[in-house]
Scaffold this motif. Structure first.
Motif, PDB file in Angstrom:
ATOM      1  N   ARG A  30       0.856  -1.371  -0.012  1.00 14.36           N
ATOM      2  CA  ARG A  30      -0.052  -0.224  -0.131  1.00 14.36           C
ATOM      3  C   ARG A  30       0.796   1.091   0.152  1.00 14.36           C
ATOM      4  NH1 ARG A  30      -3.782  -2.945   3.448  1.00 14.36           N
ATOM      5  NH2 ARG A  30      -2.565  -2.616   5.284  1.00 14.36           N
ATOM      6  N   ASN A  31       1.119   1.788   1.179  1.00 15.70           N
ATOM      7  CA  ASN A  31       2.169   2.947   1.303  1.00 15.70           C
ATOM      8  C   ASN A  31       3.530   2.604   1.816  1.00 15.70           C
ATOM      9  OD1 ASN A  31       1.331   2.333   3.799  1.00 15.70           O
ATOM     10  ND2 ASN A  31       0.971   4.745   4.417  1.00 15.70           N
ATOM     11  N   ASP A  32       3.873   1.428   1.102  1.00 11.42           N
ATOM     12  CA  ASP A  32       5.271   0.872   1.608  1.00 11.42           C
ATOM     13  C   ASP A  32       5.828   0.467   0.348  1.00 11.42           C
ATOM     14  OD1 ASP A  32       3.482  -1.135   1.519  1.00 11.42           O
ATOM     15  OD2 ASP A  32       4.204  -2.129   3.074  1.00 11.42           O
ATOM     16  N   LEU A  33       5.968   1.174  -0.684  1.00 15.33           N
ATOM     17  CA  LEU A  33       6.329   0.905  -2.258  1.00 15.33           C
ATOM     18  C   LEU A  33       7.930   0.994  -2.381  1.00 15.33           C
ATOM     19  CD1 LEU A  33       3.429   2.865  -3.993  1.00 15.33           C
ATOM     20  CD2 LEU A  33       3.518   0.480  -3.313  1.00 15.33           C
ATOM     21  N   ARG A  34       8.346   0.077  -1.619  1.00  9.87           N
ATOM     22  CA  ARG A  34      10.011  -0.061  -1.649  1.00  9.87           C
ATOM     23  C   ARG A  34      10.342  -1.679  -1.612  1.00  9.87           C
ATOM     24  NH1 ARG A  34       8.711   1.942   3.190  1.00  9.87           N
ATOM     25  NH2 ARG A  34       9.301   0.678   5.051  1.00  9.87           N
ATOM     26  N   TYR A  35      11.740  -1.907  -1.955  1.00 13.52           N
ATOM     27  CA  TYR A  35      12.194  -3.260  -1.503  1.00 13.52           C
ATOM     28  C   TYR A  35      13.148  -3.290  -0.466  1.00 13.52           C
ATOM     29  CZ  TYR A  35      15.420  -2.062  -5.422  1.00 13.52           C
ATOM     30  OH  TYR A  35      16.448  -1.379  -6.086  1.00 13.52           O
ATOM     31  N   PHE A  36      13.870  -2.167  -0.409  1.00 10.47           N
ATOM     32  CA  PHE A  36      14.979  -2.116   0.795  1.00 10.47           C
ATOM     33  C   PHE A  36      14.211  -1.631   2.039  1.00 10.47           C
ATOM     34  CE2 PHE A  36      18.193  -1.257  -2.538  1.00 10.47           C
ATOM     35  CZ  PHE A  36      19.183  -2.341  -2.086  1.00 10.47           C
ATOM     36  N   ASP A  37      14.596  -2.407   3.174  1.00 14.63           N
ATOM     37  CA  ASP A  37      13.932  -1.880   4.555  1.00 14.63           C
ATOM     38  C   ASP A  37      12.495  -2.024   4.397  1.00 14.63           C
ATOM     39  OD1 ASP A  37      14.310  -1.322   7.218  1.00 14.63           O
ATOM     40  OD2 ASP A  37      13.667   0.748   7.072  1.00 14.63           O
ATOM     41  N   GLN A  51       7.408   1.100 -11.927  1.00 10.43           N
ATOM     42  CA  GLN A  51       8.976   0.918 -11.458  1.00 10.43           C
ATOM     43  C   GLN A  51       9.185  -0.235 -10.711  1.00 10.43           C
ATOM     44  OE1 GLN A  51      11.298   2.498 -13.187  1.00 10.43           O
ATOM     45  NE2 GLN A  51      12.948   1.354 -11.972  1.00 10.43           N
ATOM     46  N   LEU A  52       8.433  -0.418  -9.619  1.00 12.23           N
ATOM     47  CA  LEU A  52       8.670  -1.329  -8.674  1.00 12.23           C
ATOM     48  C   LEU A  52       8.482  -2.720  -9.405  1.00 12.23           C
ATOM     49  CD1 LEU A  52       9.478  -2.039  -5.674  1.00 12.23           C
ATOM     50  CD2 LEU A  52       6.949  -1.642  -4.981  1.00 12.23           C
ATOM     51  N   GLN A  53       7.710  -2.865 -10.295  1.00  9.02           N
ATOM     52  CA  GLN A  53       7.339  -4.237 -10.918  1.00  9.02           C
ATOM     53  C   GLN A  53       8.592  -4.501 -11.578  1.00  9.02           C
ATOM     54  OE1 GLN A  53       4.085  -3.210 -13.638  1.00  9.02           O
ATOM     55  NE2 GLN A  53       2.675  -4.698 -12.667  1.00  9.02           N
ATOM     56  N   HIS A  54       9.513  -3.636 -12.052  1.00  6.01           N
ATOM     57  CA  HIS A  54      10.693  -3.979 -12.722  1.00  6.01           C
ATOM     58  C   HIS A  54      11.919  -4.245 -11.652  1.00  6.01           C
ATOM     59  CE1 HIS A  54       9.448  -2.786 -16.749  1.00  6.01           C
ATOM     60  NE2 HIS A  54       8.976  -1.753 -16.430  1.00  6.01           N
ATOM     61  N   LEU A  59       5.072  -8.771  -9.226  1.00  9.17           N
ATOM     62  CA  LEU A  59       4.289  -7.699  -8.769  1.00  9.17           C
ATOM     63  C   LEU A  59       3.082  -7.408  -9.589  1.00  9.17           C
ATOM     64  CD1 LEU A  59       3.351  -5.560  -6.675  1.00  9.17           C
ATOM     65  CD2 LEU A  59       5.016  -4.048  -7.837  1.00  9.17           C
ATOM     66  N   LEU A  60       1.817  -7.906  -9.001  1.00 10.22           N
ATOM     67  CA  LEU A  60       0.634  -8.016  -9.845  1.00 10.22           C
ATOM     68  C   LEU A  60      -0.103  -6.491  -9.423  1.00 10.22           C
ATOM     69  CD1 LEU A  60      -1.802  -9.003 -11.602  1.00 10.22           C
ATOM     70  CD2 LEU A  60      -2.619  -9.987  -9.450  1.00 10.22           C
ATOM     71  N   ALA A  61      -0.103  -5.671 -10.381  1.00  8.25           N
ATOM     72  CA  ALA A  61      -0.756  -4.218 -10.080  1.00  8.25           C
ATOM     73  C   ALA A  61      -1.998  -4.229 -10.974  1.00  8.25           C
ATOM     74  CB  ALA A  61       0.152  -3.226 -10.446  1.00  8.25           C
ATOM     75  N   VAL A  62      -3.196  -4.119 -10.167  1.00  6.23           N
ATOM     76  CA  VAL A  62      -4.264  -3.926 -10.912  1.00  6.23           C
ATOM     77  C   VAL A  62      -5.108  -2.810 -10.369  1.00  6.23           C
ATOM     78  CG1 VAL A  62      -4.619  -6.519 -11.038  1.00  6.23           C
ATOM     79  CG2 VAL A  62      -5.265  -5.388  -9.058  1.00  6.23           C
TER      80      VAL A  62
END
Length: 475
Positions: A10-17, A65-68, A77-80
């Protein structure tokens, strides 16, 4: 039935930390579960929450971008695209028929979000799945910073003192990105929701690659933060971090900001009134308002923190409100601030205080109208911070400015834009003026194309004092 760990972003759109992502990946390594990251856009609900179009655009661009970026971890990452929160449960209903689910989420604090999560949790648990929450929006989760009597702090300074004491005890830790998982051929069927729509590019000036955002944060802590305490109040100077939009979306975590600050400003972050210490205070203010929001949920329903101020008789003059929205009040610093917001989707923090104070205490318009307008325009719109800031300016909130503290918009202009560089940038009608005439062009008898002042500040100030005195009377 196949095990599936769903990382519901949701509002945690990152892969670090990202504790949600890391925990799901670690669990999958132990159990052999597949991992699916999921993002569900809900533009109808976003609109109901007054989310600015530019913020919606930034979210879409970031998710794409996060999908890549997630492909490098072998996590799809499924974004619908749904319409509202009502459609979210349908996605999980479908998945729970095909998989044994463990759903990993970061806790959200607002009312509708809590109701949405409760509905999904009930559904998942009814199908013998698990719904696992992580309270990681703040370094110190709401409810963990309390007075010696066990109460929630209502005043920032003692809250900050206790917050810093806790930071020194436990430190701050940031998680690395997860190890890449084995490639999987995950197959599933979902309700007929379209893929996330392309962004409209209104936020194109804001980078969305995580590495680039981290570099912006590191560069600020390395080369700008030492001057932050002096530069942050001057809108013509590029002296702020401009990281608030990324904190609001969770592209950055507050832990990453504090850890980098401690690294780059090791000698000064604890030094009173240093640039690093003042910037840290701003991060703590962000947490303070989230603690307040959780402890007093009536704020989510737009109630004033100070109950007596609900009785203030705001004039709510529509033409004055529209002049404020359009940047046509005849007060140059206010107009420049509002035009910056309307044109860029962002406003300098000092200007937010000036513009908000002017709406409430010069125009006598209900702060909630301004709060909503800001949310409808700001790329960094965050309910807790926006509500806290508006209630501070309106003298209706916790730790608010005293109601008799009323900014003079002309002296604020002279103090924080002394050369008028910011005003000229956004109010071109005044571009040839200098000195006092720039900050108060009406000494010249008016300037073509620029409005006369909509109110007399001195008169408005007396009216404000009377409005507050009326509701503050004993009994």
């Amino acid at each position: 039935m196949q095990l599936l760990n769903v990382v519901w972003l949701r509002n945690d759109l990152r892969y670090f930390d990202n504790a949600v992502l890391c925990s799901a990946a670690e669990d999958a390594a132990r159990t052999g579960a597949a991992v699916l990251a999921l993002f569900i856009a809900t533009p109808q609900t976003w609109q109901q929450h007054d989310m600015a179009p530019i913020k919606q655009d930034l979210i879409r661009r970031r998710v794409m971008q996060l999908q890549h970026e997630m492909m490098l971890l072998n996590i799809p990452l499924l974004a619908v695209e749904g319409s509202s929160y009502r459609q979210v449960t349908g996605v999980f209903t479908s998945l729970s028929r095909q998989f044994q689910l463990k759903v990993f989420v970061q806790t959200e604090y607002e009312l509708r979000e809590q109701q949405r999560d409760a509905a999904v949790e009930q559904l998942v648990v009814a199908q013998a799945g698990q719904f696992i929450r992580f309270d990681t929006q703040c370094i110190m989760p709401p409810g963990t910073i309390r007075t010696q009597q066990g109460d929630i702090y209502k005043v920032f300074t003692p809250f900050k003192r206790t917050w810093l004491s806790r930071l020194k005890e436990q430190g701050v830790q940031c998680l690395a990105k997860p190890e890449a998982l084995p490639a999987s051929n995950l197959q599933f069927v979902l309700p007929q929701l379209p893929a996330l729509k392309n962004a409209d590019n209104s936020s194109a000036a804001w980078p969305v690659a995580e590495a680039e955002v981290l570099d912006l944060m590191r560069a600020f802590c390395r080369s700008k933060v030492q001057d932050y305490h002096q530069a942050r109040d001057f809108p013509a100077i590029d002296g702020t971090s401009k990281l608030s939009a990324y904190l609001a979306l969770g592209v950055l975590s507050p832990s990453q900001c504090v850890a980098r600050l401690q690294l780059e400003a090791a000698d000064s972050w604890q030094q009173d009134k240093s640039g690093a210490e003042v910037w840290l205070s701003e991060l703590i203010w962000r947490e303070f308002y989230k603690h307040i929001l959780v402890a007093w949920p009536q704020l989510i329903k737009h109630q004033p923190f100070q109950a007596d101020t609900a009785a203030i008789r705001w004039s709510n003059n529509n033409s004055l409100f529209q002049a404020w929205c359009d940047g046509m009040t005849g007060y140059p610093i206010v107009d420049a601030a509002m035009r910056q917001l309307n044109q860029t989707g962002w406003m300098h923090n000092r200007l937010r205080m000036i513009a908000a104070g002017f709406l409430v205490k010069d125009l006598h318009i209900d702060w909630r109208l301004g709060e909503r307008y800001f949310m409808s325009k700001l790329i960094d719109g965050d309910f807790a911070a926006n509500n806290g800031g508006w209630q501070w300016a309106a003298s209706t909130g916790t730790d608010a400015a005293p109601y008799f503290r009323i900014f003079n918009p002309v002296s604020q202009s002279e103090k924080f834009d002394p050369q008028g560089d910011f005003i000229r940038l956004y109010v071109p009608q005044l571009s040839k003026l200098h000195g006092k005439a720039l900050h108060w062009p009406h000494t010249l008898g008016g300037v073509k194309g620029y409005p006369a002042p909509v109110v007399d500040h001195a008169v408005a100030r007396k009216q404000t004092l009377a409005l507050f005195a009326e509701v503050k009377k004993p009994g």
